[in-house]
Design an enzyme around this catalytic site. Structure first.
Site, mmCIF file in Angstrom:
data_model
loop_
_atom_site.group_PDB
_atom_site.id
_atom_site.type_symbol
_atom_site.label_atom_id
_atom_site.label_comp_id
_atom_site.label_asym_id
_atom_site.label_seq_id
_atom_site.Cartn_x
_atom_site.Cartn_y
_atom_site.Cartn_z
ATOM 1 N N SER A 48 -32.008 -2.585 5.864
ATOM 2 C CA SER A 48 -32.897 -0.881 5.966
ATOM 3 C C SER A 48 -32.229 0.395 5.192
ATOM 4 O O SER A 48 -31.581 0.160 4.208
ATOM 5 C CB SER A 48 -32.979 -0.445 7.395
ATOM 6 N N GLN A 49 -32.955 1.221 4.806
ATOM 7 C CA GLN A 49 -33.134 2.348 4.347
ATOM 8 C C GLN A 49 -32.172 3.209 4.410
ATOM 9 O O GLN A 49 -31.472 3.221 6.226
ATOM 10 C CB GLN A 49 -33.989 2.727 4.776
#
Ligand code: SAM
Length: 213
Positions: free
Chosen positions: A61-62
């Site tokens: 994920s970011q």
């Protein structure tokens, strides 16, 4: 490449300049080597402001979304945490730094094995990784002070709510396959209060209380 410098810039620009203010989150994201958790051929992109592929059609994920989820859990260091969706093991490493013990569930055997090896290599000992359907939680080790789910569900799985300790917190992306909102659920005896955070887009949680394959 100067990964330390890239990591410091990530913390300044992507986290502090947005709304990440929890000192423990900023500290740990400034220390854990995200580049060790992405495939070697895209290591130079590890500190970018976005999600990255980690194989098996899955993503890491970011950084900002990871930070926001950790911040919402208000970890102090004493908690027993359940993580659903180990993936690369990056967020697991952050949790190991921020909580007392981490149980992490991953559906994909290969990802689970790689994550376990990487975490062991980096010296993390307060973690146990299991292969299974995280939509059902891990009842044997429950209750948990915090549960973090890094794949999306159509609605909050009942077993996860039930496995939360009194005053426990669960963070999870809820919505359709293509668009979700992060929700934070707090347990108050037999009441579960839900607050909606930002819109997000996660890969689906495939399982009994998640999406179909
Ligand atoms: N947090 C991870 C990281 O730091 O790399 C990224 C997680 S990735 C966005 C979502 C993960 O959830 C994938 O590794 C996927 O295999 C896993 N997953 C999907 N359905 C699952 C299920 N029912 N139980 C456990 N893991 C599941």
């Amino acid at each position: 490449m100067d990964f330390e410098k890239l990591r410091a810039t990530m913390v300044e620009k992507q986290l502090k300049e947005r709304d990440i203010a929890d000192f423990r989150v900023l500290d740990v994201m400034g220390r854990v080597p995200r580049h060790e958790f992405v495939p070697p051929e895209i290591r130079h992109l590890a500190y970018r402001d976005g999600a990255l592929p980690i194989g098996h059609n899955q993503t890491i994920s970011q950084p900002y979304v990871v930070a926001l989820m950790l911040q919402a859990l208000h970890l102090s260091g004493h908690e027993i945490v359940l993580e659903i969706g180990t993936g690369s093991g990056y967020q697991t490493a952050l949790l190991c730094e921020m909580a007392a013990h981490v149980y992490s569930l991953e559906r994909n055997n290969d990802l689970a094995e790689h994550a376990a090896a990487r975490l062991a290599q980096l010296g993390y000992e307060n973690v146990e990784i299991y292969v299974g359907d995280g939509s059902q939680g891990l009842a044997d080790m429950s209750p948990y002070d915090a549960i973090i789910v890094s794949a999306s569900v159509p609605s909050v799985p009942g077993p996860l709510r039930a496995q939360l300790r009194q005053n426990g917190r669960l963070i999870i992306p809820v919505g359709t396959r293509n668009q979700q909102h992060l929700e934070i659920v707090r347990r108050d005896y037999d009441r579960w209060d839900t607050e909606r955070l930002i819109p997000v887009r996660f890969v689906p949680l495939i399982g009994r209380y998640g999406f179909d394959e």
